[in-house]
Design a protein around this motif. Sequence first.
Motif, PDB file in Angstrom:
ATOM      1  N   MET A   1      54.553  28.088  31.302  1.00 25.55           N
ATOM      2  CA  MET A   1      54.087  28.967  32.363  1.00 25.55           C
ATOM      3  C   MET A   1      52.653  28.615  32.744  1.00 25.55           C
ATOM      4  O   MET A   1      51.779  28.550  31.887  1.00 25.55           O
ATOM      5  N   LEU A   2      52.426  28.376  34.010  1.00 28.71           N
ATOM      6  CA  LEU A   2      51.078  28.216  34.543  1.00 28.71           C
ATOM      7  C   LEU A   2      50.709  29.531  35.205  1.00 28.71           C
ATOM      8  O   LEU A   2      51.407  30.003  36.104  1.00 28.71           O
ATOM      9  N   LEU A   3      49.620  30.135  34.766  1.00 31.53           N
ATOM     10  CA  LEU A   3      49.239  31.455  35.262  1.00 31.53           C
ATOM     11  C   LEU A   3      47.782  31.440  35.692  1.00 31.53           C
ATOM     12  O   LEU A   3      46.899  31.058  34.932  1.00 31.53           O
ATOM     13  N   VAL A   4      47.545  31.867  36.929  1.00 41.91           N
ATOM     14  CA  VAL A   4      46.186  32.061  37.430  1.00 41.91           C
ATOM     15  C   VAL A   4      45.813  33.526  37.246  1.00 41.91           C
ATOM     16  O   VAL A   4      46.550  34.423  37.687  1.00 41.91           O
ATOM     17  N   ILE A   5      44.705  33.770  36.580  1.00 47.63           N
ATOM     18  CA  ILE A   5      44.196  35.129  36.379  1.00 47.63           C
ATOM     19  C   ILE A   5      42.899  35.250  37.179  1.00 47.63           C
ATOM     20  O   ILE A   5      41.900  34.606  36.854  1.00 47.63           O
ATOM     21  N   GLU A   6      42.955  36.038  38.215  1.00 45.73           N
ATOM     22  CA  GLU A   6      41.816  36.147  39.119  1.00 45.73           C
ATOM     23  C   GLU A   6      40.770  37.126  38.588  1.00 45.73           C
ATOM     24  O   GLU A   6      41.098  38.108  37.921  1.00 45.73           O
ATOM     25  N   LYS A   7      39.515  36.803  38.905  1.00 45.09           N
ATOM     26  CA  LYS A   7      38.386  37.706  38.656  1.00 45.09           C
ATOM     27  C   LYS A   7      38.282  38.151  37.189  1.00 45.09           C
ATOM     28  O   LYS A   7      38.068  39.325  36.902  1.00 45.09           O
ATOM     29  N   VAL A   8      38.440  37.204  36.282  1.00 44.89           N
ATOM     30  CA  VAL A   8      38.081  37.487  34.888  1.00 44.89           C
ATOM     31  C   VAL A   8      36.606  37.877  34.843  1.00 44.89           C
ATOM     32  O   VAL A   8      36.194  38.793  34.120  1.00 44.89           O
ATOM     33  N   PHE A   9      35.814  37.173  35.628  1.00 45.32           N
ATOM     34  CA  PHE A   9      34.444  37.560  35.942  1.00 45.32           C
ATOM     35  C   PHE A   9      34.315  37.659  37.452  1.00 45.32           C
ATOM     36  O   PHE A   9      35.052  36.990  38.196  1.00 45.32           O
ATOM     37  N   THR A  10      33.404  38.476  37.924  1.00 45.37           N
ATOM     38  CA  THR A  10      33.126  38.460  39.352  1.00 45.37           C
ATOM     39  C   THR A  10      32.529  37.110  39.727  1.00 45.37           C
ATOM     40  O   THR A  10      31.989  36.387  38.874  1.00 45.37           O
ATOM     41  N   CYS A  11      32.623  36.783  40.998  1.00 49.69           N
ATOM     42  CA  CYS A  11      32.038  35.526  41.462  1.00 49.69           C
ATOM     43  C   CYS A  11      30.552  35.474  41.123  1.00 49.69           C
ATOM     44  O   CYS A  11      30.040  34.441  40.675  1.00 49.69           O
ATOM     45  N   GLU A  12      29.862  36.587  41.310  1.00 52.10           N
ATOM     46  CA  GLU A  12      28.426  36.629  41.048  1.00 52.10           C
ATOM     47  C   GLU A  12      28.122  36.382  39.576  1.00 52.10           C
ATOM     48  O   GLU A  12      27.192  35.625  39.242  1.00 52.10           O
ATOM     49  N   GLU A  13      28.894  37.004  38.693  1.00 54.21           N
ATOM     50  CA  GLU A  13      28.692  36.793  37.254  1.00 54.21           C
ATOM     51  C   GLU A  13      28.907  35.330  36.883  1.00 54.21           C
ATOM     52  O   GLU A  13      28.112  34.728  36.136  1.00 54.21           O
ATOM     53  N   ALA A  14      29.995  34.753  37.395  1.00 55.85           N
ATOM     54  CA  ALA A  14      30.328  33.364  37.056  1.00 55.85           C
ATOM     55  C   ALA A  14      29.271  32.399  37.565  1.00 55.85           C
ATOM     56  O   ALA A  14      28.909  31.430  36.869  1.00 55.85           O
ATOM     57  N   LEU A  15      28.751  32.643  38.772  1.00 59.88           N
ATOM     58  CA  LEU A  15      27.750  31.733  39.330  1.00 59.88           C
ATOM     59  C   LEU A  15      26.428  31.824  38.572  1.00 59.88           C
ATOM     60  O   LEU A  15      25.703  30.830  38.478  1.00 59.88           O
TER      61      LEU A  15
END
Length: 226
Positions: A1-15
């Motif tokens: 299974m290939l699974l995309v999990i969105e927004k584990v962190f917000t974009c701002e946190e990740a950047l």
Amino acid sequence: MLLVIEKVFTCEEALVFGKQLADSSWVDGKLSAGSQAAGVKTNQHLDDRIDLARGIGNVILDRLHAHPQFVSAALPSRILPPKFNRYTGGGQYGAHVDSAIMGMPGGGQIRTDLSATLFLSQPEDYDGGELVIDTRFGTQEVKLEAGDLVLYPSTSLHCVNPVLAGARICSVFWIQSLIRDNQQREILYDLDQSVQSITLDKGSEDEDVSRLTGIYHNLMRSWAST
């Protein structure tokens, strides 16, 4: 299974993580590669013993352990502390399969059932750099928003396309699951997601919800290894 999990962190946190990592000292990625991978790997990695890597890695682990969808999909027994890599100036990672057994910091080993990539750069900030994964449904290219994560079986042949401009910064890590078999793990994930959906509709006291929950736990009891 290939699974995309969105927004584990917000974009701002990740950047913010990506910016902190970008300003750190990177070394040749071949130093962390296995014998097969070293010949096809031209990227950079961060020494995972430095305080910055440990600090961000611990934040990632805390977020994952509290993330219901990740826990449902991975059913983690052990997680190798996150590592960090950067691709730039044509850097790439040729087709390979991840090592089956990896060493844990401080001793011990982990069986790699699942591989994960957490994106810490925005896709428009670099050209190329797609994660290309062979699945039973064909080849899939993955290039996600900062803060999104892709989870896939470590048995998969995969590569990272050359980064032709800009820089691609990601965190990568591996999971030993309570459920070793990929198909069994996928069945449990689908069942768990269905139980959660039905529970929202009917309530936790509903007989069908109780019955399905029992089936889930009995399958876990039959298949799990610790």
